[in-house]
Design a protein around this motif. Structure first.
Motif, PDB file in Angstrom:
ATOM      1  N   MET A 169       0.922  -1.425  -0.024  1.00  0.00           N
ATOM      2  CA  MET A 169      -0.110   0.081   0.126  1.00  0.00           C
ATOM      3  C   MET A 169       0.915   1.409   0.093  1.00  0.00           C
ATOM      4  N   HIS A 170       1.898   1.265   0.722  1.00  0.00           N
ATOM      5  CA  HIS A 170       2.707   2.486   0.930  1.00  0.00           C
ATOM      6  C   HIS A 170       4.228   2.000   1.044  1.00  0.00           C
ATOM      7  N   VAL A 171       5.170   2.765   0.662  1.00  0.00           N
ATOM      8  CA  VAL A 171       6.656   2.682   1.104  1.00  0.00           C
ATOM      9  C   VAL A 171       6.707   3.790   2.177  1.00  0.00           C
ATOM     10  N   ILE A 172       7.123   3.453   3.291  1.00  0.00           N
ATOM     11  CA  ILE A 172       7.518   4.493   4.209  1.00  0.00           C
ATOM     12  C   ILE A 172       8.908   4.578   4.481  1.00  0.00           C
ATOM     13  N   GLY A 173       9.554   5.876   4.063  1.00  0.00           N
ATOM     14  CA  GLY A 173      10.846   5.920   3.856  1.00  0.00           C
ATOM     15  C   GLY A 173      11.217   6.416   2.458  1.00  0.00           C
ATOM     16  N   ASP A 174      12.623   6.995   2.405  1.00  0.00           N
ATOM     17  CA  ASP A 174      12.849   7.595   1.093  1.00  0.00           C
ATOM     18  C   ASP A 174      13.876   6.497   0.466  1.00  0.00           C
ATOM     19  N   VAL A 175      13.374   5.999  -0.870  1.00  0.00           N
ATOM     20  CA  VAL A 175      14.113   5.000  -1.536  1.00  0.00           C
ATOM     21  C   VAL A 175      14.447   5.697  -2.870  1.00  0.00           C
ATOM     22  N   ASN A 176      13.998   6.792  -3.133  1.00  0.00           N
ATOM     23  CA  ASN A 176      14.297   7.491  -4.542  1.00  0.00           C
ATOM     24  C   ASN A 176      15.599   7.731  -4.951  1.00  0.00           C
ATOM     25  N   GLY A 177      16.249   7.407  -5.817  1.00  0.00           N
ATOM     26  CA  GLY A 177      17.763   7.436  -6.386  1.00  0.00           C
ATOM     27  C   GLY A 177      18.610   6.761  -5.355  1.00  0.00           C
ATOM     28  N   LYS A 178      17.936   5.586  -4.806  1.00  0.00           N
ATOM     29  CA  LYS A 178      18.861   4.905  -3.715  1.00  0.00           C
ATOM     30  C   LYS A 178      18.802   3.505  -4.132  1.00  0.00           C
ATOM     31  N   ASN A 179      20.113   2.832  -4.043  1.00  0.00           N
ATOM     32  CA  ASN A 179      20.103   1.283  -4.198  1.00  0.00           C
ATOM     33  C   ASN A 179      19.451   0.593  -2.823  1.00  0.00           C
ATOM     34  N   VAL A 180      18.751  -0.114  -3.448  1.00  0.00           N
ATOM     35  CA  VAL A 180      17.741  -0.857  -2.343  1.00  0.00           C
ATOM     36  C   VAL A 180      18.114  -2.242  -2.233  1.00  0.00           C
ATOM     37  N   VAL A 181      18.225  -2.647  -0.786  1.00  0.00           N
ATOM     38  CA  VAL A 181      18.487  -4.050  -0.360  1.00  0.00           C
ATOM     39  C   VAL A 181      17.226  -4.475   0.241  1.00  0.00           C
ATOM     40  N   LEU A 182      16.376  -5.357  -0.364  1.00  0.00           N
ATOM     41  CA  LEU A 182      15.188  -5.849   0.395  1.00  0.00           C
ATOM     42  C   LEU A 182      15.604  -6.854   1.229  1.00  0.00           C
ATOM     43  N   VAL A 183      15.198  -7.084   2.410  1.00  0.00           N
ATOM     44  CA  VAL A 183      15.895  -8.105   3.150  1.00  0.00           C
ATOM     45  C   VAL A 183      14.673  -8.759   3.749  1.00  0.00           C
ATOM     46  N   ASP A 184      14.736 -10.170   3.881  1.00  0.00           N
ATOM     47  CA  ASP A 184      13.496 -10.836   4.509  1.00  0.00           C
ATOM     48  C   ASP A 184      14.049 -12.078   5.003  1.00  0.00           C
ATOM     49  N   ASP A 185      13.536 -12.927   5.645  1.00  0.00           N
ATOM     50  CA  ASP A 185      14.108 -14.171   6.163  1.00  0.00           C
ATOM     51  C   ASP A 185      13.739 -15.393   5.120  1.00  0.00           C
ATOM     52  N   MET A 186      12.607 -15.106   4.348  1.00  0.00           N
ATOM     53  CA  MET A 186      12.441 -16.351   3.404  1.00  0.00           C
ATOM     54  C   MET A 186      11.946 -15.555   2.137  1.00  0.00           C
ATOM     55  N   ILE A 187      12.150 -16.593   1.027  1.00  0.00           N
ATOM     56  CA  ILE A 187      11.471 -16.076  -0.322  1.00  0.00           C
ATOM     57  C   ILE A 187      10.676 -17.408  -0.487  1.00  0.00           C
ATOM     58  N   SER A 188       9.454 -17.362  -0.512  1.00  0.00           N
ATOM     59  CA  SER A 188       8.623 -18.609  -0.752  1.00  0.00           C
ATOM     60  C   SER A 188       8.077 -18.391  -1.804  1.00  0.00           C
ATOM     61  N   THR A 189       6.767 -17.834  -2.091  1.00  0.00           N
ATOM     62  CA  THR A 189       6.075 -17.820  -3.239  1.00  0.00           C
ATOM     63  C   THR A 189       6.997 -16.625  -3.921  1.00  0.00           C
ATOM     64  N   GLY A 190       7.429 -15.809  -3.549  1.00  0.00           N
ATOM     65  CA  GLY A 190       8.224 -14.613  -4.013  1.00  0.00           C
ATOM     66  C   GLY A 190       7.395 -13.391  -4.185  1.00  0.00           C
ATOM     67  N   THR A 191       6.219 -13.660  -3.978  1.00  0.00           N
ATOM     68  CA  THR A 191       5.066 -12.567  -3.829  1.00  0.00           C
ATOM     69  C   THR A 191       5.620 -11.259  -3.171  1.00  0.00           C
ATOM     70  N   THR A 192       5.804 -11.350  -1.773  1.00  0.00           N
ATOM     71  CA  THR A 192       6.046 -10.360  -0.756  1.00  0.00           C
ATOM     72  C   THR A 192       7.393  -9.641  -1.347  1.00  0.00           C
ATOM     73  N   ILE A 193       8.415 -10.224  -1.771  1.00  0.00           N
ATOM     74  CA  ILE A 193       9.591  -9.493  -1.887  1.00  0.00           C
ATOM     75  C   ILE A 193       9.562  -8.654  -3.481  1.00  0.00           C
ATOM     76  N   VAL A 194       8.832  -9.632  -4.355  1.00  0.00           N
ATOM     77  CA  VAL A 194       8.824  -8.886  -5.607  1.00  0.00           C
ATOM     78  C   VAL A 194       7.936  -7.845  -5.913  1.00  0.00           C
ATOM     79  N   GLU A 195       6.686  -8.074  -5.044  1.00  0.00           N
ATOM     80  CA  GLU A 195       5.777  -6.953  -4.863  1.00  0.00           C
ATOM     81  C   GLU A 195       6.433  -5.698  -4.418  1.00  0.00           C
ATOM     82  N   ALA A 196       7.256  -5.884  -3.050  1.00  0.00           N
ATOM     83  CA  ALA A 196       7.860  -5.026  -2.548  1.00  0.00           C
ATOM     84  C   ALA A 196       8.936  -4.307  -3.523  1.00  0.00           C
TER      85      ALA A 196
END
Ligand code: R5P
Length: 311
Positions: free
Chosen positions: A204-231
């Protein structure tokens, strides 16, 4: 107790067990795990373990039920062979997501599986990045909880990225993301995720500034991949530059690899708690936690501190 330490492996991740044994300069314990004609698991330990300190390595990754049963049967086998102490080494602890009654008439599978491991005869447990830290308390036996973060963070440091923001793909992952951000001296952002079904989420929202930044998306697991790909999609629509995915457990169920491949990710970084052979999520780096596990096992065997590995 005999001073001998023996490490056995189920079939879920033999290469990891081999790497752990290489670190400890030990052979993998001799055992045969096959199938009876009707599909039931047939198990035999082929060396003397009477009085020994034994470790059974088995992540309960897909096919989860088969790997869980192998683990339980191996533990039972070793208990009946008079091993003095049995440690269940479960680098990926499956069935962990149902860790409370989030609604009426649902099971708490994380507690059930912890009970099964204990009932089978384990005297201790060792796990890596449990889905929720409190699952450690679901075991009524001493349980050590390791973190893959030191291994994964070291890799990110080696990339020498600038303008990095660590992003948690959901509110539940903030603690983990904050730990990465602190150690990488990076910014922190959070995706406000809503899950409509086990395989569908919406950011729904991204809380924080990612504009022009290199993003490292961190999670404990990638299962169906939906969470991390949507993020990742949400971060990109908020102006993120390169996007890296970082997760301890590459479950990569169903079409997860394909989803990641299509998401134009710079690199997916995972540990080797679960084998990824045969799955192609695009640029992929698998970092081994074998030395970490091996060192923890060595310390448990010698009754030395394990938590001091993480200070
Ligand atoms: C959520 O609570 C977890 O930390 C992971 O984000 C989630 O389990 C990943 O699942 P999937 O890849 O199926 O979205």
């Amino acid at each position: 107790m005999k001073n001998s330490m023996v490490i056995f492996s189920g079939n879920a991740n033999r290469p990891l067990a081999q790497r752990v044994c290489d670190y400890l300069h030990l052979p993998v314990g001799a055992a045969e795990i096959g199938r009876f004609p009707d599909g039931e698991i047939d198990c035999k330990v082929l060396e003397d373990v009477r009085g020994a300190d034994v470790y059974v390595m088995q992540p309960t990754c897909p096919p989860v039920d088969r790997h869980l049963m192998e683990l339980l049967i191996l533990i039972d086998c070793l208990r009946r062979a008079s091993a003095e102490r049995i440690t269940a080494v479960v680098p990926y602890f499956g069935y962990a997501r149902q860790d409370r009654k989030a609604e009426g008439r649902v099971p708490i599978t994380a507690k059930l599986v912890a009970n099964l491991i204990t009932a089978a005869g384990a005297s201790r447990a060792l796990a890596v990045d449990l889905h929720a830290a409190q699952i450690q308390g679901f075991f009524d036996i001493p349980t050590d909880h390791l973190f893959a973060a030191p291994v994964l963070i070291e890799y990110f440091r080696s990339l020498e990225l600038t303008e990095v923001v660590v992003v948690s793909p959901d509110v539940g992952g903030i603690k983990m993301a904050r730990a990465y951000a602190k150690r990488l001296a990076a910014g922190l952002a959070i995706c406000d995720k809503r899950r409509s079904s086990p395989s569908e989420t919406e950011v729904m929202h991204v809380i924080g500034d990612v504009n022009g930044k290199n993003v490292v998306l961190v999670d404990d697991m990638i299962s169906t991949g939906t969470t991390i790909v949507e993020a990742a999609r949400a971060c990109r629509s908020h102006g993120a530059k390169d996007i890296y995915l970082c997760a301890t457990h590459p479950v990569l169920a169903g079409s997860a690899a394909e989803k990641i491949r299509k998401a134009q990710i710079k690199e997916t970084i995972v540990s080797d708690t679960i084998p990824v052979e045969g799955k192609d999520p695009g640029p992929l780096r698998v970092l081994s936690i074998a030395n970490l596990l091996g060192e923890a096992i060595r310390r448990i065997h010698r009754s030395e501190s394990v938590s001091s590995l993480f200070v």
